[in-house]
Motif scaffolding. Structure first.
Motif, PDB file in Angstrom:
ATOM      1  N   GLN A 331      55.127  52.431  95.587  1.00  0.00           N
ATOM      2  CA  GLN A 331      55.387  52.371  97.025  1.00  0.00           C
ATOM      3  C   GLN A 331      54.146  51.966  97.818  1.00  0.00           C
ATOM      4  O   GLN A 331      54.223  51.190  98.777  1.00  0.00           O
ATOM      5  CB  GLN A 331      55.881  53.738  97.499  1.00  0.00           C
ATOM      6  CG  GLN A 331      56.112  53.866  98.988  1.00  0.00           C
ATOM      7  CD  GLN A 331      56.290  55.309  99.382  1.00  0.00           C
ATOM      8  OE1 GLN A 331      56.939  56.074  98.669  1.00  0.00           O
ATOM      9  NE2 GLN A 331      55.712  55.701 100.502  1.00  0.00           N
ATOM     10  N   ASN A 332      52.967  52.469  97.418  1.00  0.00           N
ATOM     11  CA  ASN A 332      51.781  52.175  98.225  1.00  0.00           C
ATOM     12  C   ASN A 332      51.323  50.726  98.104  1.00  0.00           C
ATOM     13  O   ASN A 332      50.590  50.229  98.960  1.00  0.00           O
ATOM     14  CB  ASN A 332      50.629  53.144  97.907  1.00  0.00           C
ATOM     15  CG  ASN A 332      50.182  53.104  96.472  1.00  0.00           C
ATOM     16  OD1 ASN A 332      50.754  52.390  95.659  1.00  0.00           O
ATOM     17  ND2 ASN A 332      49.161  53.883  96.155  1.00  0.00           N
ATOM     18  N   GLU A 335      53.349  49.291 100.860  1.00  0.00           N
ATOM     19  CA  GLU A 335      52.757  49.771 102.117  1.00  0.00           C
ATOM     20  C   GLU A 335      51.492  48.990 102.440  1.00  0.00           C
ATOM     21  O   GLU A 335      51.226  48.674 103.609  1.00  0.00           O
ATOM     22  CB  GLU A 335      52.442  51.261 102.023  1.00  0.00           C
ATOM     23  CG  GLU A 335      53.650  52.163 102.171  1.00  0.00           C
ATOM     24  CD  GLU A 335      53.255  53.613 102.406  1.00  0.00           C
ATOM     25  OE1 GLU A 335      52.076  53.872 102.746  1.00  0.00           O
ATOM     26  OE2 GLU A 335      54.128  54.492 102.265  1.00  0.00           O
ATOM     27  N   ILE A 338      52.641  45.742 103.980  1.00  0.00           N
ATOM     28  CA  ILE A 338      53.262  45.924 105.293  1.00  0.00           C
ATOM     29  C   ILE A 338      52.218  46.278 106.347  1.00  0.00           C
ATOM     30  O   ILE A 338      52.212  45.712 107.446  1.00  0.00           O
ATOM     31  CB  ILE A 338      54.359  47.007 105.220  1.00  0.00           C
ATOM     32  CG1 ILE A 338      55.502  46.555 104.298  1.00  0.00           C
ATOM     33  CG2 ILE A 338      54.907  47.317 106.615  1.00  0.00           C
ATOM     34  CD1 ILE A 338      56.506  47.651 103.998  1.00  0.00           C
ATOM     35  N   LYS A 339      51.332  47.205 106.025  1.00  0.00           N
ATOM     36  CA  LYS A 339      50.296  47.600 106.988  1.00  0.00           C
ATOM     37  C   LYS A 339      49.349  46.450 107.281  1.00  0.00           C
ATOM     38  O   LYS A 339      48.851  46.315 108.396  1.00  0.00           O
ATOM     39  CB  LYS A 339      49.523  48.810 106.464  1.00  0.00           C
ATOM     40  CG  LYS A 339      50.322  50.104 106.451  1.00  0.00           C
ATOM     41  CD  LYS A 339      49.462  51.328 106.236  1.00  0.00           C
ATOM     42  CE  LYS A 339      48.921  51.425 104.859  1.00  0.00           C
ATOM     43  NZ  LYS A 339      48.220  52.707 104.608  1.00  0.00           N
ATOM     44  N   THR A 358      60.616  48.467  98.568  1.00  0.00           N
ATOM     45  CA  THR A 358      60.245  47.947  99.892  1.00  0.00           C
ATOM     46  C   THR A 358      60.905  48.759 101.006  1.00  0.00           C
ATOM     47  O   THR A 358      60.251  49.098 102.002  1.00  0.00           O
ATOM     48  CB  THR A 358      60.622  46.459 100.003  1.00  0.00           C
ATOM     49  OG1 THR A 358      59.848  45.718  99.042  1.00  0.00           O
ATOM     50  CG2 THR A 358      60.333  45.924 101.394  1.00  0.00           C
ATOM     51  N   ALA A 361      59.095  52.057 101.302  1.00  0.00           N
ATOM     52  CA  ALA A 361      57.813  51.919 101.992  1.00  0.00           C
ATOM     53  C   ALA A 361      57.997  51.786 103.502  1.00  0.00           C
ATOM     54  O   ALA A 361      57.257  52.386 104.293  1.00  0.00           O
ATOM     55  CB  ALA A 361      57.058  50.717 101.440  1.00  0.00           C
ATOM     56  N   VAL A 362      58.986  51.010 103.925  1.00  0.00           N
ATOM     57  CA  VAL A 362      59.244  50.837 105.361  1.00  0.00           C
ATOM     58  C   VAL A 362      59.626  52.167 106.003  1.00  0.00           C
ATOM     59  O   VAL A 362      59.111  52.544 107.069  1.00  0.00           O
ATOM     60  CB  VAL A 362      60.357  49.783 105.581  1.00  0.00           C
ATOM     61  CG1 VAL A 362      60.818  49.781 107.037  1.00  0.00           C
ATOM     62  CG2 VAL A 362      59.863  48.395 105.189  1.00  0.00           C
ATOM     63  N   GLU A 364      59.005  55.240 104.968  1.00  0.00           N
ATOM     64  CA  GLU A 364      57.886  56.175 104.966  1.00  0.00           C
ATOM     65  C   GLU A 364      56.872  55.833 106.053  1.00  0.00           C
ATOM     66  O   GLU A 364      56.346  56.724 106.737  1.00  0.00           O
ATOM     67  CB  GLU A 364      57.200  56.186 103.603  1.00  0.00           C
ATOM     68  CG  GLU A 364      57.974  56.923 102.524  1.00  0.00           C
ATOM     69  CD  GLU A 364      57.997  58.429 102.740  1.00  0.00           C
ATOM     70  OE1 GLU A 364      57.249  58.934 103.588  1.00  0.00           O
ATOM     71  OE2 GLU A 364      58.792  59.108 102.053  1.00  0.00           O
ATOM     72  N   LEU A 365      56.586  54.560 106.233  1.00  0.00           N
ATOM     73  CA  LEU A 365      55.652  54.164 107.287  1.00  0.00           C
ATOM     74  C   LEU A 365      56.208  54.498 108.667  1.00  0.00           C
ATOM     75  O   LEU A 365      55.472  54.953 109.551  1.00  0.00           O
ATOM     76  CB  LEU A 365      55.345  52.674 107.192  1.00  0.00           C
ATOM     77  CG  LEU A 365      54.302  52.258 106.147  1.00  0.00           C
ATOM     78  CD1 LEU A 365      54.198  50.738 106.072  1.00  0.00           C
ATOM     79  CD2 LEU A 365      52.942  52.856 106.484  1.00  0.00           C
ATOM     80  N   LYS A 368      55.660  58.092 109.276  1.00  0.00           N
ATOM     81  CA  LYS A 368      54.260  58.456 109.503  1.00  0.00           C
ATOM     82  C   LYS A 368      53.777  58.097 110.900  1.00  0.00           C
ATOM     83  O   LYS A 368      53.051  58.875 111.533  1.00  0.00           O
ATOM     84  CB  LYS A 368      53.364  57.763 108.467  1.00  0.00           C
ATOM     85  CG  LYS A 368      53.512  58.298 107.059  1.00  0.00           C
ATOM     86  CD  LYS A 368      52.685  57.463 106.079  1.00  0.00           C
ATOM     87  CE  LYS A 368      52.898  57.903 104.646  1.00  0.00           C
ATOM     88  NZ  LYS A 368      52.177  57.026 103.676  1.00  0.00           N
ATOM     89  N   THR A 408      63.102  60.914 105.523  1.00  0.00           N
ATOM     90  CA  THR A 408      62.468  59.956 106.437  1.00  0.00           C
ATOM     91  C   THR A 408      63.348  59.682 107.644  1.00  0.00           C
ATOM     92  O   THR A 408      62.870  59.225 108.681  1.00  0.00           O
ATOM     93  CB  THR A 408      62.210  58.615 105.727  1.00  0.00           C
ATOM     94  OG1 THR A 408      63.465  58.046 105.334  1.00  0.00           O
ATOM     95  CG2 THR A 408      61.317  58.791 104.517  1.00  0.00           C
TER      96      THR A 408
END
Length: 523
Positions: A331-332, A335, A338-339, A358, A361-362, A364-365, A368, A408
């Motif tokens: 996942q990271n 991320e 994406i970041k 993907t 990851a979206v 989770e971001l 956050k 999430t």
């Protein structure tokens, strides 16, 4: 610029796949959702996304087959070529002498569609290994432009050292990165600093002893404006180097005075320097301290550590309760992409979705940082429902006692490929709804999304009004009676089965007539 040639390239370039609609099957955790999971051939799905998403996707991540010969992938694009038709349905094996040709034939049309979907400031990330890395780099140069290449970053895939190996054990793959246009794209600073040794003063955070020169080096030339003596804390500092050579200050005397007043100058035995702050910047022009991003720019070495290995991805899906999926990306890693390349409202696309990392990851971001990012996943295999979508459902609802595995929130709609819009004989497929036909017609003419799909009038773009006069069971006619119903516009494009207006009348009212289905464009 070098270009690739391979068996089937010309035939693939000349092949225009049919346009299929997307049919929503259900929406999870909401009545409607902008997030999408699509089951179906990704070539056809990407084309189906064009009317709504061309030039709209900020970030694309794809993880295509590495073409190792052990993946059991099959070439299935129905290109009108006798030699390519022989490939259909056959597993691409390691001893297949045409496996690189097949892989390139598979990738080329998909990459061209992904390029169309990218926004002008968009970025694409592609995972690949040595089996196709060299070919993919040349292919991306051809489709995306060599000048838009950003980086080729190695990623550590395993921290395990094998007991036996004939030559050298390969423990990395690559993340190839291209921008749609490097002149308009941007990357965020995302690498967090080690802040255990920071100091803080009345201005901000800094590392002890971290400073930058104000005295010009020998290669930076000389200017009269920078040649002055400066008094600081009762001492006169001259623009001379350690050998006594006269140089110049990099700053004007006004900027130097402003820095002295702020207290950000650092004295050494022979000269002055400026203190570097983690969270502040001495702004050029205004000569004041302004906030800046505390993070660092990414480097090509940031993925060469055990935080991004394949076993991390395997562990993640096992915690979710999903097994029997080989080599899921962690996942990271997604991320990181994406970041690096998006903001909180971007759309992220993955057309080789696999286990759904993907989307994970979206979501989770968004959890956050409170973002509103959207995802679009495409997966053609049978597990699109019971692995890809199922993982996303569990992430949305939560799947463990640990805080990092809590729900999430979010939602998605699940789609499958629907009917082909134009039959092989060129006629409109009457199974397709009139709303989807209107959407397609307007996009084919304007490259814009159709917002008026409940009447003959499709919309106006650049001074041109577009009409689509169509009934499944009747022949439609553009005549004087219909002409009286038109909204006022500078120009008109009107589709119908028949037109009885004279050329003089159409010229008088700036009308372009298009016959259904003959003049319907193929996107």
């Amino acid at each position: 610029m070098p270009t690739l040639n391979w068996v089937g390239k010309d035939e693939v370039l000349n092949h225009n796949p049919a346009y299929y609609t997307l049919e929503k099957k259900y929406t999870f955790n909401s009545k409607n959702s902008e997030n999408m999971i699509i089951k179906g051939d990704n070539l056809l799905a990407l084309k189906a996304l064009l009317p709504q998403y061309e030039n709209k996707i900020k970030c694309i991540y794809i993880d295509p087959p590495y073409n190792t010969g052990n993946e059991n992938w099959v070439y299935n694009d129905n290109v009108n070529s006798p030699k390519i038709k022989k490939w259909l349905g056959e597993v691409v094996a390691k001893d297949d002498l045409s496996r690189h040709d097949k892989w390139l034939c598979m990738m080329l049309p998909r990459l061209k569609l992904l390029h169309r979907l990218l926004s002008d400031d968009g970025v694409i990330f592609i995972s690949i290994d040595d089996n196709e890395m060299a070919n993919l780099k040349l292919l991306c140069d051809e489709v995306l432009g060599g000048g838009n290449a950003v980086a080729c970053i190695p990623r550590l895939t395993s921290a395990q050292r094998p007991a036996q190996e004939n030559f050298i054990s390969t423990k990395h793959d690559y993340l190839i990165i291209y921008a749609k246009n490097k002149n308009t794209s941007y990357f965020n600073k995302i690498i967090e600093r080690d802040l255990t040794k920071i100091r803080i003063d009345n201005i901000g955070k800094y590392f002890d002893g971290d400073s930058s020169p104000i005295l010009a080096s020998s290669t930076q030339g000389y200017s009269v404006g920078g040649d002055y003596d400066f008094e600081y804390n009762g001492k006169i500092y001259k623009p001379v180097d350690s050998k006594g050579n006269r140089r110049r200050w990099l700053w004007t005397i006004e900027r130097m005075k402003a820095a002295a007043k702020l207290g950000i100058l650092v004295e050494t035995k022979t000269t002055l320097r400026v203190k570097n702050y983690i969270d502040k910047e001495f702004q050029v022009g205004t000569n004041v301290m302004v906030n800046k991003n505390e993070n660092l720019i990414a480097t090509s070495f940031d993925l060469m550590n055990s935080n991004f290995t394949n076993d991390k991805g395997t562990g993640e899906i096992e915690k979710i309760g999903i097994s029997n999926f080989t080599f899921p990306k962690p996942q990271n890693l997604i991320e990181f992409c994406i970041k690096l390349a998006t903001d909180k409202n971007s759309i992220i696309l993955d057309s080789f979705a696999g286990s759904g990392t993907t989307a994970h990851a979206v979501l989770e971001l968004n959890k956050k940082d409170g973002g509103n990012r959207k995802f679009i996943l495409v997966e053609m295999e049978d597990y699109a429902e019971n692995i890809t979508a199922e993982r996303v459902k569990r992430v949305i609802k939560g799947y463990g006692k640990e805080p990092e595995n809590s729900a999430t929130g979010g939602d998605f709609s699940f789609y499958e490929l629907g009917d082909r819009l134009l039959e092989e004989n060129g006629n409109l497929n009457e199974k397709v709804s009139i709303e989807k036909i209107r959407e397609y017609i307007y996009f084919s003419e304007t490259k814009e999304k159709c917002e008026q799909n409940d009447s003959d009038f499709l919309g106006e773009c650049n001074g041109v009004a577009y009409y689509f006069i169509y009934k499944k069971d009747d022949i439609t006619t553009l005549d004087f009676e219909y002409l009286a119903k038109l909204k006022k516009a500078s120009n008109y494009v009107i589709y119908a089965d028949v037109c009885v207006l004279s050329n003089e009348t159409m010229m008088k009212y700036n009308i372009t007539f298009k016959k259904i289905p003959r003049d319907i464009k193929k996107v």
